[in-house]
Structure formats: structure tokens, C-alpha cells
Design an enzyme around this catalytic site. Structure first.
Site, PDB file in Angstrom:
ATOM      1  N   ASP A 174       0.850  -1.191   0.000  1.00 61.59           N
ATOM      2  CA  ASP A 174       0.000   0.000   0.000  1.00 61.59           C
ATOM      3  C   ASP A 174       0.882   1.237   0.000  1.00 61.59           C
ATOM      4  O   ASP A 174       2.110   1.126  -0.045  1.00 61.59           O
ATOM      5  CB  ASP A 174      -0.981  -0.022   1.190  1.00 61.59           C
ATOM      6  CG  ASP A 174      -2.317   0.619   0.791  1.00 61.59           C
ATOM      7  OD1 ASP A 174      -2.310   1.787   0.357  1.00 61.59           O
ATOM      8  OD2 ASP A 174      -3.356  -0.059   0.870  1.00 61.59           O
ATOM      9  N   HIS A 209      -2.548   3.308  -4.806  1.00 63.21           N
ATOM     10  CA  HIS A 209      -1.982   2.853  -3.525  1.00 63.21           C
ATOM     11  C   HIS A 209      -0.543   2.372  -3.724  1.00 63.21           C
ATOM     12  O   HIS A 209      -0.148   1.320  -3.225  1.00 63.21           O
ATOM     13  CB  HIS A 209      -2.846   1.752  -2.917  1.00 63.21           C
ATOM     14  CG  HIS A 209      -4.156   2.278  -2.385  1.00 63.21           C
ATOM     15  ND1 HIS A 209      -4.243   3.047  -1.250  1.00 63.21           N
ATOM     16  CD2 HIS A 209      -5.425   2.181  -2.856  1.00 63.21           C
ATOM     17  CE1 HIS A 209      -5.510   3.375  -1.028  1.00 63.21           C
ATOM     18  NE2 HIS A 209      -6.243   2.882  -2.001  1.00 63.21           N
ATOM     19  N   GLU A 216      -9.454   2.968  -5.783  1.00 59.82           N
ATOM     20  CA  GLU A 216      -9.056   4.319  -5.397  1.00 59.82           C
ATOM     21  C   GLU A 216      -7.813   4.799  -6.157  1.00 59.82           C
ATOM     22  O   GLU A 216      -6.813   5.168  -5.545  1.00 59.82           O
ATOM     23  CB  GLU A 216      -8.811   4.353  -3.880  1.00 59.82           C
ATOM     24  CG  GLU A 216     -10.071   4.042  -3.088  1.00 59.82           C
ATOM     25  CD  GLU A 216      -9.859   4.021  -1.580  1.00 59.82           C
ATOM     26  OE1 GLU A 216     -10.756   4.483  -0.864  1.00 59.82           O
ATOM     27  OE2 GLU A 216      -8.796   3.532  -1.128  1.00 59.82           O
TER      28      GLU A 216
HETATM   29  C1  ACM Z   1     -10.990  -0.259  -0.208  1.00 58.28           C
HETATM   30  O1  ACM Z   1     -11.555  -0.195   0.908  1.00 58.28           O
HETATM   31  N1  ACM Z   1     -10.319   0.788  -0.670  1.00 58.28           N
HETATM   32  C2  ACM Z   1     -11.078  -1.431  -1.022  1.00 58.28           C
END
Ligand code: ACM
Ligand code: ZN
Length: 618
Positions: free
Chosen positions: A193, A265, A331
Site C-alpha cells: 500500500d 496505492h 481508489e
Molecule cells: C478499499 O476499501 N479501498 C477497497
């Protein structure tokens, strides 16, 4: 007379049947088995009881049971191959050939038989373990019964984010044990991440050498009172450690799905290889020190990005026998791609409509690569954007729409949305002042339990695409393994039941007050942390009366005590013990506050529940 007699017979038969049905739900197993028949009498496990097995695979499960009895009940039973009286017999012979997770458990007066293949045999053993008494010193009497059981869903998962905070191998194994004890079968390991890259990649060592560490971390709530701790933080798993965890999980019939996040991420990866960011002079980047979504993502225009990610996949695949590799996809802001000449050229060269189609290009290209290695991809529901990759399975997290779209397009789906209470990083009680710091939101034990993770808008013939359900544990605000345990327990018990048990069999009262309460009493005897649910029988409320009786309170943990106050102070074991109805008398124009807590044998406390009683008479 005859009529009367047969009426009486019918009534007593009816009563017996009713009693039988009532008794059916009283075996303290979580998740609730599909079919249970209670019988009269019990089986006594004593020092002469033998543990019997058939095949070598059966022996593994039998040995796990032997170990459990030894370490928990101080009983050292021998493991033998010949069946006789006073034995507990683990066998895969004649097991259900069509479902390797199904099992049968028969408890008779002179023998217990556990029948199942592989995971099924293991799950039969887990059910048997749950039937052992809370009192470790008492004689072990197991109620005679016959159980036939199999799961509702094939995919029953729990996720752990080790990017935001890192957890050592020993804890990851304990986490797998918790999953397995409630018949969950998939551990989704979120390994990369913005805040940290946690898996060793030998061809690109900087991913962990640099990307595995951040200079400091935000402490406190980043939206309101957060500040930096000025302390470097990090860690990663070597490939040997990953293999160790995967092998351990396999021995508990748990599949490990690794997640390598892309294209978003990605800050930790970019801190190690800044040339993979957008533009001609990308970076410098640092692994993120706070939470949220960041604009800097992998450049989708540069070939070097795909080269690195393919190298990563080449090393990840041999480590994980899982059919799936999770490639994130969530995201991913398009901000940098919009102004990056490389990304724009990619859009033009491939006749893509926009950056959303570029995201789809990215995912589809990685999918093709992963498929060529014999594996399938899973991604978060944003992978639907700009067209779904052909063989992808979708993890639906933003409500139901992703699940509906994917299933109706014939794609497999895993339900993980918090509309079903499946974001376990969300707080467990409505009042933040009574809860530890969390990301917010709400996922109570009851919300998880009462959810049916089958979106009603998926057409009947596409419901088969819902493979199952998973809860996610994001760790922005979870820095210790104790807090991870507190976060998953007891909600994992509810997760296991929605994943395993047919929805029509669910019963909140029986689950919460009896079966979960029993399992929590067992956990209370161990070093594992858990959140003690609030007292059952009342909720936070205000009543208008001059006199009010609080009654029918039940502890949320078997054997725990309830204490209360009437002076608005927070109750503890120093206050009055609730042993029966409490009559609260309120003078005119006054208010009294009844607050009650559960205190367990180990001294753990629940949050209080409060009833305001107001007498409005002048
Ligand atoms: C997530 O909660 N961004 C998959
Ligand atoms: Zn770019």
C-alpha cells in the site's frame, strides 16, 4: 376416552417434537450447523479414550485434536489405528464425495465419529472442539447428537492490511488459527500500500529496502487531532517467511490470496522506483506517513511500470498456490494521468476514450499476464470502470452496485461492503466516546449477524456468481496485534455464520446470548483479546416514568457478571451486581441514570448501556 388419549398422545408428541426442535439450536457451535439432531445422553471423554484415524491425511486432523486436548484439558490420549469402544474416530472413508468441506459428526454413548475429507474432517473437529466444556477441570461430557453440515458459501474470507501497520509472522499465524476455528477458508493478505511494501521481491530489492519503511506515522485521528510521531516505522516479510505462512495456512485448510496493489496505492513502490511515476521528472516520493488516497500512482504509459509489475508477479505466483492473485485496482485518482505525456500517448495509441479506459487497459493487461501464468485475478470493484477484464472476479466493497453489475455480466463476486457490516475497521458501537479510535463508520456485531450477503438485485440465475463473503481489516488505526484481535472478535463469529449457515436458520438471540456467549467464555480464558459485547436486554434509551424496573438483563459472555450504577458514573466490578430486576424510583422533576456493564471472569469489561429515567411530574 380413546379420542382424549390420542389427543394427549398427539400433544405430548407435539411437545416432544417441539422440545426436540428447541433443543436443536442449543448445541454451542458457531457457525450454526445446517442439520443437528440432539439425542439423550452423553459421551464421556476420559483418560482411556482413544483417538482413532484411517488415512495419513485423517491422522493430521486427529493429531490436531490430540494436541488440543493435551494443551487445553491436560488429557494425553493415544492416537491409534483400530476402532473400538470409547473412541473418537476421525475418518475420510465414505465422506461426502461432492463437497470436501462437508462433514458429519456423530456423538453416541460409546463413540464419537467425525467423517469428512480434508477440510471437512478438520471442520468436524472444530465443531467437536467447540462442544468441549468451558470448565477445563470438569469431566468432559459431550451431548449425544448427530450433525450433518456443509457451508453455504465456498468463499469465506478475512482480510488483513499489513501495509498501514505491519504484523509479525507469529501473529499472522495466530490470525489464521482464529479464521480456521470458525471455518473461514481464505486469508486475503493485503501486502502493499502507500504506507509500506511488505513482500520481498528479489529482482527489485528496493521495494522492501526503501518501500518497506516510512519516516514517521500520523498518530491520532487524521481528520481532527492527528500529529506525526517523528519515529521511523516499517518491516516486511521475506519470501521464506511468506512460504512459512502459506504452508501453515494450508495445514489449517486456509488459502492465502496475496494482494499487490495497482495502479493506485503505490506510493511505497514509487518511493523505491520513482521513475515509475508520471511525467519526465517524477518524484521524489516517500512512503505515505498519513492515511487517505494519494494522487501519485503508477504511470500507465511507461513500459517500465508493466515490466516491474510483471517481475513482481513472477515472484509472487510461485509463493502462493491460490488460484487467485488480487491486484487491487481501487481508489486510483486519474489526476497525474491526465497531464502525463506517456499516459496520454497510451490513451491515443490504444484508441481509449479517457483515463477510466486507461485504468481498464492497465487491469486487463495485467490480467492477461496473470492468466498466461495459469492464475486468475481478483480486484476491488473499481476494476469494472471502463470495462471489466474478461476473467476477473470482483470484490464488491462500495455497496451493492459492483456486485450486481459484475454478477449480471457473468463474473464471480465476493461481497465485502460495509452495508453488510463487513468493514471491521469501523467502530463496533455507535458512541465513539466509548470506543477506541477507529476510522469511523459503524459495524456492530448485530449488523454483521443480521446481514444476508446476497444482493437482492442480482438476478436469480446469476446468484451462483456470488462466491461468498469477506470482512476487511484496514489498519490505519490498528497498530498492535491486541487491537487486531479486539477488532475481529467477536465479529468474526457473526461473519462465519453469515458465510456458512443458511440464512433461514439464523437466530440473533440464540447466537448472541448463547452460542457466541459460550465461545467468548472460552476465548476469555486465553491470551486473545476481544471486545466484550454490551449487556443484552436493554439498549441506550430514555423513558419517562416515576418508577421503572430494569429486568431480563443477560451477560454477553457466559459466566460473566453484570454490574450497574444509578448515579450516572460509569459502572465497574466495584458497583452493584445485577442479580434480578432492579426497581428505579425517580422523585418528581428528577432524572436517574441506570448504567450497566458486563465484566468477564478475566476482568474484561464491556461498554456500558445507559437508560435515562425521567420523572416529568412537578
Ligand atoms: C478499499 O476499501 N479501498 C477497497
Ligand atoms: Zn503517466
Amino acid at each position: 376416552m380413546k379420542k382424549l388419549f390420542s389427543l394427549a398422545l398427539a400433544l405430548s408428541l407435539g411437545a416432544a417434537l417441539f422440545a426436540q426442535e428447541k433443543k436443536d439450536v442449543t448445541l454451542n457451535i458457531v457457525p450454526l450447523p445446517q442439520h443437528v439432531q440432539i439425542k439423550n445422553g452423553s459421551f464421556n471423554i476420559n483418560g482411556n479414550t482413544k483417538i482413532v484415524f484411517d488415512s495419513d491425511e485423517d491422522k493430521k486432523v486427529a493429531a490436531l485434536f490430540q494436541d488440543f486436548l493435551k494443551s487445553n484439558y491436560n488429557l494425553n490420549l493415544s492416537l491409534v489405528k483400530s476402532v473400538g469402544k470409547n473412541s473418537i474416530y476421525f475418518s475420510s472413508k465414505n465422506a461426502n464425495p461432492s463437497n470436501k468441506e462437508a462433514y458429519e459428526l456423530n456423538i453416541a454413548s460409546d463413540q464419537i465419529t467425525v467423517k469428512g475429507k480434508e477440510a471437512g474432517l478438520f471442520y468436524g473437529m472444530q465443531s467437536l472442539i467447540q462442544l468441549l466444556p468451558v470448565d477445563k477441570k470438569a469431566s468432559i461430557e459431550i451431548q449425544q447428537a448427530s450433525i450433518q453440515d456443509e457451508p453455504r458459501f465456498a468463499y469465506r474470507g478475512l482480510h488483513l492490511d499489513v501495509g498501514r501497520h505491519f504484523f509479525p509472522v507469529a501473529f499472522v499465524k495466530k490470525y489464521i488459527d482464529i479464521l480456521a476455528s470458525y471455518k473461514l477458508n481464505t486469508f486475503h493478505w493485503h501486502l502493499t500500500d502507500d504506507q509500506g511494501w511488505r513482500i520481498e521481491i528479489k529482482s527489485h530489492p528496493k521495494l522492501t529496502q526503501i518501500g518497506g519503511y516510512r519516516n514517521q506515522t500520523l498518530s491520532g485521528n487524521y481528520k481532527t487531532d492527528g500529529d506525526y510521531d517523528n519515529t521511523p516505522y516499517g518491516g516486511f516479510y521475506t519470501q521464506d517467511q511468506i512460504k512459512e505462512v502459506v504452508a501453515y495456512a494450508k495445514s489449517k485448510y486456509v488459502t492465502v490470496i496475496p494482494e499487490i496493489e495497482m495502479p493506485g496505492h503505490a506510493l511505497a513502490a514509487l518511493s523505491a522506483y520513482p521513475e515509475l511515476g508520471c511525467g519526465d521528472k517524477p518524484g521524489p516520493y516517500t512512503a505515505a506517513q498519513t492515511w487517505g488516497v494519494f494522487d501519485d500512482v503508477f504511470c500507465a504509459g511507461k513500459e517500465e511500470t508493466f515490466k516491474l509489475l510483471e517481475d513482481v508477479i513472477d515472484e509472487v505466483i510461485p509463493l502462493f498456490p491460490s488460484e487467485y492473485i488480487h491486484i487491487g485496482g481501487d481508489e486510483c485518482p486519474k489526476t497525474r494521468w491526465k497531464t502525463c505525456p506517456y499516459c496520454q500517448k497510451r490513451i491515443k495509441d490504444n484508441n481509449l476514450k479517457d483515463e477510466h479506459e486507461l485504468q481498464s487497459y492497465f487491469i486487463q493487461r495485467m490480467e492477461k499476464y496473470i492468466n498466461s501464468k495459469g492464475k486468475r485475478i481478483i480486484g476491488w470493484d473499481e476494476i469494472l470502470e471502463g470495462g471489466l477484464a474478461p476473467n476477473a472476479t470482483v470484490m464488491s466493497w462500495r455497496g451493492d452496485q459492483g456486485a450486481i453489475d459484475a454478477a449480471n455480466q457473468g463474473h464471480d463476486v465476493i461481497i465485502t461492503a460495509n452495508s453488510y457490516g463487513l468493514y471491521f475497521d469501523h467502530k463496533q458501537g455507535a458512541d465513539q466516546n466509548r470506543e477506541p479510535l477507529s476510522i469511523g463508520g459503524l459495524s456492530t456485531l448485530r449488523k454483521v449477524y443480521t446481514a444476508d450477503p446476497m444482493p437482492t438485485k442480482i438476478s436469480e440465475n446469476n446468484k451462483k456468481h456470488v462466491l461468498g463473503v469477506q470482512a476487511n481489516i484496514w489498519t490505519e488505526y490498528i497498530g498492535s496485534s491486541n487491537k487486531v484481535e479486539f477488532t475481529i472478535l467477536p465479529r468474526v463469529l457473526a461473519l462465519s455464520e453469515i458465510a456458512w449457515t443458511k440464512p433461514e436458520k439464523k437466530d440473533w438471540k440464540n447466537f448472541s446470548e448463547q452460542r457466541a456467549a459460550r465461545q467468548l467464555a472460552k476465548i476469555d480464558q486465553t491470551s486473545t483479546f476481544y471486545r466484550v459485547p454490551e449487556v443484552y436486554g436493554i439498549v441506550d434509551t430514555t423513558v419517562y416514568a416515576s418508577e421503572y424496573t430494569i429486568r431480563d438483563l443477560k451477560p454477553s459472555v457466559e459466566g460473566a457478571k453484570i454490574y450497574y450504577t444509578l448515579d450516572n458514573y460509569d459502572p465497574s466490578e466495584l458497583d452493584l451486581e445485577y442479580t434480578g430486576p432492579v426497581k428505579v424510583s425517580v422523585p418528581n422533576s428528577k432524572e436517574r441514570v441506570f448504567k450497566a456493564v458486563v465484566v468477564t471472569a478475566s476482568g474484561k469489561r464491556s461498554n456500558y448501556i445507559r437508560v435515562n429515567i425521567i420523572n416529568t411530574k412537578k
